[in-house]
Design a protein around this motif. Structure first.
Motif, PDB file in Angstrom:
ATOM      1  N   HIS A   1     -10.846  14.966  61.033  1.00  0.00           N
ATOM      2  CA  HIS A   1     -12.091  14.854  60.262  1.00  0.00           C
ATOM      3  C   HIS A   1     -12.231  15.990  59.257  1.00  0.00           C
ATOM      4  O   HIS A   1     -12.628  15.765  58.112  1.00  0.00           O
ATOM      5  N   ALA A   2     -11.859  17.202  59.682  1.00  0.00           N
ATOM      6  CA  ALA A   2     -11.941  18.346  58.754  1.00  0.00           C
ATOM      7  C   ALA A   2     -11.018  18.098  57.558  1.00  0.00           C
ATOM      8  O   ALA A   2     -11.384  18.358  56.400  1.00  0.00           O
ATOM      9  N   ILE A   3      -9.825  17.565  57.828  1.00  0.00           N
ATOM     10  CA  ILE A   3      -8.861  17.314  56.749  1.00  0.00           C
ATOM     11  C   ILE A   3      -9.409  16.265  55.771  1.00  0.00           C
ATOM     12  O   ILE A   3      -9.343  16.437  54.547  1.00  0.00           O
ATOM     13  N   GLN A   4      -9.963  15.180  56.330  1.00  0.00           N
ATOM     14  CA  GLN A   4     -10.503  14.123  55.451  1.00  0.00           C
ATOM     15  C   GLN A   4     -11.632  14.670  54.582  1.00  0.00           C
ATOM     16  O   GLN A   4     -11.746  14.339  53.412  1.00  0.00           O
ATOM     17  N   GLU A   5     -12.464  15.533  55.176  1.00  0.00           N
ATOM     18  CA  GLU A   5     -13.593  16.094  54.432  1.00  0.00           C
ATOM     19  C   GLU A   5     -13.124  16.927  53.239  1.00  0.00           C
ATOM     20  O   GLU A   5     -13.603  16.752  52.118  1.00  0.00           O
ATOM     21  N   VAL A   6     -12.156  17.825  53.479  1.00  0.00           N
ATOM     22  CA  VAL A   6     -11.722  18.683  52.364  1.00  0.00           C
ATOM     23  C   VAL A   6     -10.976  17.861  51.309  1.00  0.00           C
ATOM     24  O   VAL A   6     -11.068  18.136  50.115  1.00  0.00           O
ATOM     25  N   ARG A   7     -10.274  16.827  51.769  1.00  0.00           N
ATOM     26  CA  ARG A   7      -9.573  15.967  50.802  1.00  0.00           C
ATOM     27  C   ARG A   7     -10.566  15.250  49.891  1.00  0.00           C
ATOM     28  O   ARG A   7     -10.373  15.185  48.685  1.00  0.00           O
ATOM     29  N   ALA A   8     -11.624  14.698  50.503  1.00  0.00           N
ATOM     30  CA  ALA A   8     -12.627  13.964  49.719  1.00  0.00           C
ATOM     31  C   ALA A   8     -13.313  14.917  48.746  1.00  0.00           C
ATOM     32  O   ALA A   8     -13.534  14.578  47.576  1.00  0.00           O
ATOM     33  N   SER A   9     -13.621  16.121  49.226  1.00  0.00           N
ATOM     34  CA  SER A   9     -14.299  17.090  48.367  1.00  0.00           C
ATOM     35  C   SER A   9     -13.388  17.472  47.188  1.00  0.00           C
ATOM     36  O   SER A   9     -13.836  17.596  46.046  1.00  0.00           O
ATOM     37  N   HIS A  10     -12.099  17.612  47.464  1.00  0.00           N
ATOM     38  CA  HIS A  10     -11.169  17.953  46.387  1.00  0.00           C
ATOM     39  C   HIS A  10     -11.050  16.818  45.371  1.00  0.00           C
ATOM     40  O   HIS A  10     -11.020  17.043  44.163  1.00  0.00           O
ATOM     41  N   ARG A  11     -11.020  15.575  45.870  1.00  0.00           N
ATOM     42  CA  ARG A  11     -10.966  14.407  44.957  1.00  0.00           C
ATOM     43  C   ARG A  11     -12.186  14.412  44.039  1.00  0.00           C
ATOM     44  O   ARG A  11     -12.067  14.206  42.826  1.00  0.00           O
ATOM     45  N   ASP A  12     -13.356  14.715  44.608  1.00  0.00           N
ATOM     46  CA  ASP A  12     -14.583  14.757  43.798  1.00  0.00           C
ATOM     47  C   ASP A  12     -14.465  15.838  42.725  1.00  0.00           C
ATOM     48  O   ASP A  12     -14.854  15.637  41.580  1.00  0.00           O
ATOM     49  N   ASP A  13     -13.934  17.015  43.123  1.00  0.00           N
ATOM     50  CA  ASP A  13     -13.786  18.121  42.167  1.00  0.00           C
ATOM     51  C   ASP A  13     -12.898  17.706  40.992  1.00  0.00           C
ATOM     52  O   ASP A  13     -13.196  17.988  39.831  1.00  0.00           O
ATOM     53  N   VAL A  14     -11.771  17.035  41.317  1.00  0.00           N
ATOM     54  CA  VAL A  14     -10.826  16.629  40.264  1.00  0.00           C
ATOM     55  C   VAL A  14     -11.517  15.672  39.296  1.00  0.00           C
ATOM     56  O   VAL A  14     -11.408  15.827  38.068  1.00  0.00           O
ATOM     57  N   GLU A  15     -12.248  14.716  39.864  1.00  0.00           N
ATOM     58  CA  GLU A  15     -12.931  13.734  39.001  1.00  0.00           C
ATOM     59  C   GLU A  15     -13.988  14.407  38.130  1.00  0.00           C
ATOM     60  O   GLU A  15     -14.113  14.125  36.952  1.00  0.00           O
ATOM     61  N   ARG A  16     -14.737  15.344  38.748  1.00  0.00           N
ATOM     62  CA  ARG A  16     -15.782  16.038  37.982  1.00  0.00           C
ATOM     63  C   ARG A  16     -15.180  16.862  36.847  1.00  0.00           C
ATOM     64  O   ARG A  16     -15.645  16.823  35.714  1.00  0.00           O
ATOM     65  N   GLU A  17     -14.072  17.560  37.160  1.00  0.00           N
ATOM     66  CA  GLU A  17     -13.433  18.381  36.125  1.00  0.00           C
ATOM     67  C   GLU A  17     -12.937  17.519  34.960  1.00  0.00           C
ATOM     68  O   GLU A  17     -13.041  17.897  33.799  1.00  0.00           O
ATOM     69  N   GLU A  18     -12.425  16.324  35.281  1.00  0.00           N
ATOM     70  CA  GLU A  18     -11.961  15.433  34.203  1.00  0.00           C
ATOM     71  C   GLU A  18     -13.127  14.957  33.352  1.00  0.00           C
ATOM     72  O   GLU A  18     -13.029  14.904  32.127  1.00  0.00           O
ATOM     73  N   ARG A  19     -14.235  14.627  34.020  1.00  0.00           N
ATOM     74  CA  ARG A  19     -15.418  14.182  33.255  1.00  0.00           C
ATOM     75  C   ARG A  19     -15.899  15.303  32.344  1.00  0.00           C
ATOM     76  O   ARG A  19     -16.212  15.078  31.174  1.00  0.00           O
ATOM     77  N   GLU A  20     -15.920  16.528  32.860  1.00  0.00           N
ATOM     78  CA  GLU A  20     -16.376  17.675  32.044  1.00  0.00           C
ATOM     79  C   GLU A  20     -15.443  17.904  30.855  1.00  0.00           C
ATOM     80  O   GLU A  20     -15.883  18.196  29.754  1.00  0.00           O
ATOM     81  N   LEU A  21     -14.154  17.739  31.106  1.00  0.00           N
ATOM     82  CA  LEU A  21     -13.168  17.931  30.030  1.00  0.00           C
ATOM     83  C   LEU A  21     -13.379  16.872  28.938  1.00  0.00           C
ATOM     84  O   LEU A  21     -13.405  17.190  27.743  1.00  0.00           O
ATOM     85  N   ASP A  22     -13.555  15.617  29.373  1.00  0.00           N
ATOM     86  CA  ASP A  22     -13.765  14.535  28.400  1.00  0.00           C
ATOM     87  C   ASP A  22     -15.030  14.790  27.592  1.00  0.00           C
ATOM     88  O   ASP A  22     -15.049  14.581  26.374  1.00  0.00           O
ATOM     89  N   LEU A  23     -16.074  15.267  28.281  1.00  0.00           N
ATOM     90  CA  LEU A  23     -17.325  15.521  27.581  1.00  0.00           C
ATOM     91  C   LEU A  23     -17.147  16.647  26.563  1.00  0.00           C
ATOM     92  O   LEU A  23     -17.619  16.547  25.430  1.00  0.00           O
ATOM     93  N   SER A  24     -16.412  17.673  26.945  1.00  0.00           N
ATOM     94  CA  SER A  24     -16.264  18.799  25.994  1.00  0.00           C
ATOM     95  C   SER A  24     -15.432  18.364  24.778  1.00  0.00           C
ATOM     96  O   SER A  24     -15.737  18.751  23.647  1.00  0.00           O
ATOM     97  N   VAL A  25     -14.421  17.491  24.993  1.00  0.00           N
ATOM     98  CA  VAL A  25     -13.651  16.976  23.847  1.00  0.00           C
ATOM     99  C   VAL A  25     -14.560  16.111  22.973  1.00  0.00           C
ATOM    100  O   VAL A  25     -14.545  16.214  21.741  1.00  0.00           O
TER     101      VAL A  25
END
Ligand code: FPP
Ligand code: MG
Length: 341
Positions: free
Chosen positions: A252-276
């Motif tokens: 469960h701990a592994i799944q949690e950190v994986r999901a949180s990391h996936r969210d971070d990656v998606e958020r960073e991409e959205r922020e990058l697209d917005l800044s472009v």
């Protein structure tokens, strides 16, 4: 020794495996098969015999994994660092690879029966030409299989793999396929030799060493790491069993950190697209900050629409680039496997 042993699981092992399977099972396990030479010393046999028994243990372990429904296995069979060993040992390991990959080609019918696809992540150009050809034949002749995956990392280190991925992206920019702002974590991930595999759920290293030795550094960021003191040729079903139990305890701990990391990656991409997108809008409007609608709902909507457009264009470019990369890699394997045996 065959790559996939046909022996049926022992009754007690099967019984215990079924209990384990009631819990979450790792779908992908990576192994650092360490301790072959110490095993050889302990048994007073030649060093090469330690590596040969190491291969036999791999074949046995693959059988256990199949029986436990673990459909993907990645092994560290030869590190680029291993080239620094004595010429005699390197030659011995190359000869073992020659024999085993040749054997694998003879076992194609069995591999097809189990649906096993072989991949060989690594810088194959560092290997003797005949081994490159054998590997390419093994990879292309099983490329239609999709039930189980065996990744034999050969002439591999993680830093070399990551450097190569960065070089591929630089090539993409140079060719006009990519823009520098397309370089993201997920694009780098897709340029790795292992891009077709999900990250390992668990990594097991034998022999008591507690380091990764430049193996799958990127891919195991959120994997369960298990270090066991057993020497690789002495690895047993119960060592594997114990490691999977450890995975289940941490699941469960592994799944949690994986999901949180996936969210971070998606958020960073959205922020990058917005800044472009913002740069583009400001550029289109001339002087920054001149827009009288700035800060209004209409402006926010315009920015969002521009960001969606940027994301869409980025996805199209990266798809074209990844297709070009795949064509380059496939052509390399097909050219090598076309060489007469
Ligand atoms: C590490 O033990 C093992 C290796 C460097 C080679 C691993 C290779 C195999 C198990 C055979 C696989 C072969 C193919 C073709 C798939 P070590 O040599 O570092 O031993 P030590 O830690 O006791 O010194
Ligand atoms: Mg070692």
């Amino acid at each position: 020794m065959s790559w996939i042993r046909e022996d049926a699981p022992k009754f007690f092992q099967k019984f215990c495996a079924n209990i384990l399977k009631a819990g979450p099972m790792p779908k992908h396990i990576a192994f650092i098969m360490d301790g072959n030479r110490r095993f050889a010393r302990k048994q007073h046999v030649e060093r090469q015999e330690g590596h040969t028994q190491g291969f036999d243990k791999l074949a046995q372990t693959l059988r256990w994994c199949l029986d436990m429904d673990v459909r993907e296995v990645t092994v560290y069979a030869f590190s680029i660092e291993n080239f620094k060993r004595s010429q005699e040992e390197v030659d011995g390991l190359m000869e073992l690879a020659r024999q085993k990959f040749a054997r694998l080609l003879q076992e194609k019918e069995k591999l097809d029966r189990y649906g096993v696809r072989i991949r060989v992540p690594g810088d194959l150009t560092l290997l003797p030409q005949d081994i490159q050809e054998l590997i390419a034949k093994a990879v292309t002749s099983t490329s239609h299989n999709d039930k189980c995956f065996l990744n034999v990392c050969f002439a591999y280190t993680s830093r070399h793999e990551i450097t190569n991925a960065v070089r591929e992206m630089a090539w993409g920019v140079e060719q006009g396929l990519l823009q520098p702002s397309d370089v993201t974590e997920s694009l780098l991930d897709q340029c790795l030799y292992t891009s077709h595999s999900p990250d390992p759920d668990m990594l097991i290293r034998t022999s008591g060493e507690v380091r990764l030795s430049d193996f799958l550094l990127w891919q195991t960021a959120y994997s369960c790491l298990v270090f066991q003191s057993v020497l690789w040729p002495e690895f047993t079903f119960w060592n594997l069993y114990q490691a999977i139990l450890r995975y289940q305890v941490n699941y469960h701990a592994i799944q949690e950190v994986r999901a949180s990391h996936r969210d971070d990656v998606e958020r960073e991409e959205r922020e990058l697209d917005l800044s472009v997108a913002l740069q583009r809008l400001r550029h289109g409007e001339g002087v920054a900050g001149d827009d009288p609608t700035a800060g209004t709902a209409a402006a926010a909507e315009e920015e969002e629409e521009a960001a969606r457009q940027v994301a869409c264009e980025r996805r199209e470019r990266t798809q074209r680039f990844l297709q070009a990369l795949e064509r380059k890699r496939t052509a390399y394997f097909e050219e090598l496997s076309a060489e007469p045996a």
